[in-house]
Design a protein around this motif. Structure first.
Motif, PDB file in Angstrom:
ATOM      1  N   GLY A 152      68.681 -37.638  96.270  1.00 30.11           N
ATOM      2  CA  GLY A 152      68.359 -38.543  95.180  1.00 30.11           C
ATOM      3  C   GLY A 152      66.935 -39.052  95.161  1.00 30.11           C
ATOM      4  N   THR A 153      66.112 -38.573  96.069  1.00 30.05           N
ATOM      5  CA  THR A 153      64.700 -38.968  96.070  1.00 30.05           C
ATOM      6  C   THR A 153      64.001 -38.434  94.823  1.00 30.05           C
ATOM      7  N   PHE A 154      64.382 -37.219  94.397  1.00 34.12           N
ATOM      8  CA  PHE A 154      63.827 -36.580  93.212  1.00 34.12           C
ATOM      9  C   PHE A 154      64.912 -36.426  92.160  1.00 34.12           C
ATOM     10  N   ASP A 155      64.509 -36.010  90.969  1.00 31.65           N
ATOM     11  CA  ASP A 155      65.472 -35.724  89.916  1.00 31.65           C
ATOM     12  C   ASP A 155      66.027 -34.311  90.115  1.00 31.65           C
ATOM     13  N   GLU A 156      67.205 -34.072  89.591  1.00 31.39           N
ATOM     14  CA  GLU A 156      67.841 -32.759  89.733  1.00 31.39           C
ATOM     15  C   GLU A 156      67.282 -31.747  88.740  1.00 31.39           C
ATOM     16  N   GLU A 157      66.858 -32.214  87.565  1.00 32.74           N
ATOM     17  CA  GLU A 157      66.465 -31.296  86.501  1.00 32.74           C
ATOM     18  C   GLU A 157      64.973 -31.394  86.202  1.00 32.74           C
ATOM     19  N   GLU A 158      64.405 -30.256  85.840  1.00 32.99           N
ATOM     20  CA  GLU A 158      62.997 -30.224  85.460  1.00 32.99           C
ATOM     21  C   GLU A 158      62.839 -30.733  84.034  1.00 32.99           C
ATOM     22  N   ARG A 159      61.825 -31.545  83.841  1.00 35.39           N
ATOM     23  CA  ARG A 159      61.526 -32.064  82.511  1.00 35.39           C
ATOM     24  C   ARG A 159      60.160 -31.539  82.080  1.00 35.39           C
ATOM     25  N   LYS A 160      60.080 -31.043  80.865  1.00 34.76           N
ATOM     26  CA  LYS A 160      58.816 -30.499  80.366  1.00 34.76           C
ATOM     27  C   LYS A 160      57.764 -31.589  80.236  1.00 34.76           C
ATOM     28  N   ASP A 161      58.183 -32.736  79.752  1.00 35.13           N
ATOM     29  CA  ASP A 161      57.263 -33.864  79.612  1.00 35.13           C
ATOM     30  C   ASP A 161      57.477 -34.830  80.773  1.00 35.13           C
ATOM     31  N   GLN A 162      56.467 -34.936  81.634  1.00 33.61           N
ATOM     32  CA  GLN A 162      56.574 -35.808  82.796  1.00 33.61           C
ATOM     33  C   GLN A 162      56.243 -37.241  82.397  1.00 33.61           C
ATOM     34  N   GLU A 163      57.268 -38.038  82.174  1.00 31.39           N
ATOM     35  CA  GLU A 163      57.054 -39.455  81.878  1.00 31.39           C
ATOM     36  C   GLU A 163      56.759 -40.191  83.189  1.00 31.39           C
ATOM     37  N   TRP A 164      55.686 -40.968  83.174  1.00 24.45           N
ATOM     38  CA  TRP A 164      55.187 -41.597  84.407  1.00 24.45           C
ATOM     39  C   TRP A 164      56.239 -42.429  85.119  1.00 24.45           C
ATOM     40  N   ASP A 165      57.063 -43.148  84.377  1.00 21.33           N
ATOM     41  CA  ASP A 165      58.019 -44.057  85.013  1.00 21.33           C
ATOM     42  C   ASP A 165      59.418 -43.462  85.140  1.00 21.33           C
ATOM     43  N   LYS A 166      59.523 -42.130  85.046  1.00 19.53           N
ATOM     44  CA  LYS A 166      60.805 -41.453  85.230  1.00 19.53           C
ATOM     45  C   LYS A 166      60.726 -40.547  86.455  1.00 19.53           C
ATOM     46  N   PRO A 167      61.862 -40.317  87.121  1.00 20.29           N
ATOM     47  CA  PRO A 167      61.837 -39.382  88.257  1.00 20.29           C
ATOM     48  C   PRO A 167      61.569 -37.959  87.778  1.00 20.29           C
ATOM     49  N   TRP A 168      60.867 -37.182  88.594  1.00 18.65           N
ATOM     50  CA  TRP A 168      60.552 -35.802  88.275  1.00 18.65           C
ATOM     51  C   TRP A 168      61.367 -34.870  89.159  1.00 18.65           C
ATOM     52  N   CYS A 169      61.348 -33.587  88.832  1.00 17.32           N
ATOM     53  CA  CYS A 169      62.097 -32.605  89.621  1.00 17.32           C
ATOM     54  C   CYS A 169      61.384 -32.344  90.954  1.00 17.32           C
ATOM     55  N   ARG A 170      62.053 -31.635  91.812  1.00 18.94           N
ATOM     56  CA  ARG A 170      61.572 -31.391  93.171  1.00 18.94           C
ATOM     57  C   ARG A 170      60.132 -30.884  93.220  1.00 18.94           C
ATOM     58  N   GLU A 171      59.848 -29.790  92.502  1.00 16.70           N
ATOM     59  CA  GLU A 171      58.526 -29.191  92.560  1.00 16.70           C
ATOM     60  C   GLU A 171      57.455 -30.157  92.056  1.00 16.70           C
ATOM     61  N   GLN A 172      57.755 -30.858  90.993  1.00 19.66           N
ATOM     62  CA  GLN A 172      56.795 -31.811  90.443  1.00 19.66           C
ATOM     63  C   GLN A 172      56.548 -32.970  91.405  1.00 19.66           C
ATOM     64  N   GLU A 173      57.623 -33.463  92.016  1.00 20.56           N
ATOM     65  CA  GLU A 173      57.479 -34.588  92.943  1.00 20.56           C
ATOM     66  C   GLU A 173      56.755 -34.165  94.226  1.00 20.56           C
ATOM     67  N   LEU A 174      57.005 -32.948  94.693  1.00 16.31           N
ATOM     68  CA  LEU A 174      56.307 -32.487  95.891  1.00 16.31           C
ATOM     69  C   LEU A 174      54.814 -32.351  95.634  1.00 16.31           C
ATOM     70  N   ASP A 175      54.452 -31.893  94.449  1.00 17.32           N
ATOM     71  CA  ASP A 175      53.033 -31.837  94.093  1.00 17.32           C
ATOM     72  C   ASP A 175      52.434 -33.241  94.045  1.00 17.32           C
ATOM     73  N   PHE A 176      53.211 -34.181  93.500  1.00 16.78           N
ATOM     74  CA  PHE A 176      52.753 -35.577  93.429  1.00 16.78           C
ATOM     75  C   PHE A 176      52.559 -36.144  94.830  1.00 16.78           C
ATOM     76  N   GLU A 177      53.527 -35.916  95.719  1.00 16.61           N
ATOM     77  CA  GLU A 177      53.421 -36.422  97.085  1.00 16.61           C
ATOM     78  C   GLU A 177      52.214 -35.821  97.805  1.00 16.61           C
ATOM     79  N   ASN A 178      51.961 -34.548  97.560  1.00 11.91           N
ATOM     80  CA  ASN A 178      50.842 -33.882  98.206  1.00 11.91           C
ATOM     81  C   ASN A 178      49.522 -34.568  97.870  1.00 11.91           C
ATOM     82  N   LYS A 179      49.375 -35.011  96.628  1.00 14.49           N
ATOM     83  CA  LYS A 179      48.153 -35.707  96.215  1.00 14.49           C
ATOM     84  C   LYS A 179      48.132 -37.150  96.719  1.00 14.49           C
TER      85      LYS A 179
END
Length: 443
Positions: free
Chosen positions: A225-252
């Motif tokens: 539950g750390t990340f969202d289960e589904e990928e979203r085309k539009d990344q809303e800043w205050d919404k959880p993102w999918c695994r790949e998107q969140e891992l990229d965010f964490e990397n930065k």
């Protein structure tokens, strides 16, 4: 010329030569400060700690300790001086044994936050302000303050008070009260974004020292539950993102502030993992610290898996590799020495150092050379005074001048605020120094 002999010149002032030391990488895990494995030590604030018994339970291999302090017995009142002093005493105990503390103050350590938390949010704010004051007083030993007192086990879930407005108010208390050298951590990347509105993924500002902690690493595709289960085309800043998107965010993000937590074994998700994927993901997350005692089934699997690459780590386990690369890991690779003026005792020493760890170096430290000066006295010169912000994968070429009549030249490093030694991933002596080489002179 690199190798056993680097540089030889003939001049009016005599001969000199420099023989490089052994700079091969070693596979040891060093007890360097502010990184590595940790264990959790739990305290209930109303009970007197038994430090005599506790000292026998300490893992002396660790540089970190997660100190979890349950203040649930004060949920209907402010912390009194006796309670605050008990927190101070606990933190001083760990400081006396050389630990950097990851501190989590909670109302619940049994998964019963809704029962244990105060009825009124104003009481939570008061408690956090009181606790923050103690953390500031003990800043020399507090590396990270996790969470905001709330949720089951303080993990920021299962609470009535984790809406955006209340979280923002608590974050402001922490920012205002904490010491600049103490980092903060929230449980999910989306929480960080909600507390840092108006930013862009490509230019994150982490000037408040807030990083992340993840107690569901590898427990599922979403890290429990750390990340969202589904990928979203539009990344809303205050919404959880999918695994790949969140891992990229964490990397930065976590190039600026630490990330760490606990791994979780899942009989289903483990089938999707390989040694290579595990190592890559830990690096992608910039992991600095992990619990060595939680869900040992996952860690036992790592002990069975072999490192998938070649080189010095071939044949070692994933567990050994991961443990050695938690946080920063500095490796000296090449040395170049040149005499400044013919006949003088001044030499320019250049050394190439890379950070091969999963994470960065987040504190103030310095790298220096130790040698004998022209009069046979021990001397030292700083080669790098700005270690803070040294990122994973970053290579720096350091240069400094030494004035010497010859002898051994050592590389050493320390944290500034307490002088804690930082050992390089090269052969080292009992003092934690790496021999760069031997300078021979003839006059």
């Amino acid at each position: 010329m690199m190798g056993s002999l680097i540089g030889r010149l003939m001049a009016k002032g005599g001969k000199w030569s420099f023989v490089q030391g052994d700079l091969a990488e070693v596979t040891e895990e060093f007890k360097n400060p502010a990184r590595g494995w940790y264990q959790i030590y739990t305290f209930e604030i109303e009970k007197e700690p038994d430090f005599e018994e506790l000292k026998w339970c300490l893992n002396t291999q660790d540089a970190l300790a997660l100190v979890l302090i349950d203040i649930g017995s004060y949920r209907r009142k402010d912390l009194d001086e006796a309670g605050l002093e008990r927190i101070r005493v606990i933190l001083r105990f760990f400081e006396s044994y050389g630990y950097d503390c990851i501190v989590r103050v909670v109302y619940d350590h049994e998964g019963k936050a809704l029962v244990r938390e105060p009825a009124e949010f104003t009481q939570v704010k008061t408690h956090l302000k009181q606790v923050s004051g103690v953390i500031r007083q003990c800043a020399s030993s507090v590396f990270i303050f996790q969470g905001m007192l709330l949720g089951n086990w303080g993990e920021m879930h299962g609470s009535r008070f984790l809406d955006d407005i209340r979280m923002s108010q608590l974050a402001e208390v922490l920012r205002r009260e904490k010491d600049p050298q103490t980092f903060l951590a929230v449980r999910r990347p989306v929480y960080w974004r909600r507390l840092h509105k108006g930013q862009k993924p490509g230019a994150l500002d982490c000037s408040d020292g807030m990083g992340l902690f993840d107690d569901g690493i590898f427990g599922s595709a979403s890290h429990m539950g750390t990340f969202d289960e589904e990928e979203r085309k539009d990344q809303e800043w205050d919404k959880p993102w999918c695994r790949e998107q969140e891992l990229d965010f964490e990397n930065k993000l976590c190039r600026q502030a630490p990330n760490g937590g606990e791994t979780v074994y899942s009989s289903g998700f483990i089938r999707t993992l390989t040694p290579k994927k595990v190592i890559e993901e830990l690096g992608r997350m910039q992991i600095t610290y992990l619990n060595r005692a939680h869900d040992t089934k996952m860690l036992d699997t790592w002990k069975e898996w072999k490192y998938p690459g070649s080189g010095v780590w071939a044949g070692k386990s994933v567990f050994d590799y991961a443990g050695a690369h938690l946080g920063y890991r500095f490796l000296a690779r090449n040395v170049r020495v040149a005499r400044v003026n013919r006949g003088s005792g001044q030499y320019r020493v250049e050394v190439e150092i890379g950070n091969t760890g999963f994470g960065g170096f987040y504190q103030d430290g310095e790298i220096y050379l130790e040698y004998m000066d022209r009069y046979g006295e021990k001397s030292a010169v700083v080669a790098e005074s700005r270690m803070r912000g040294w990122r994973s994968g970053e290579v720096r070429r350091l240069s400094c001048m030494v004035e010497t009549g010859g002898g051994e030249i050592y590389l050493a490093a320390k944290r500034k605020h307490d002088g804690a030694r930082i050992v390089f991933a090269n052969p080292s002596d009992k003092e934690g120094r790496t021999l760069l080489g031997h300078l021979k002179t003839e006059h």
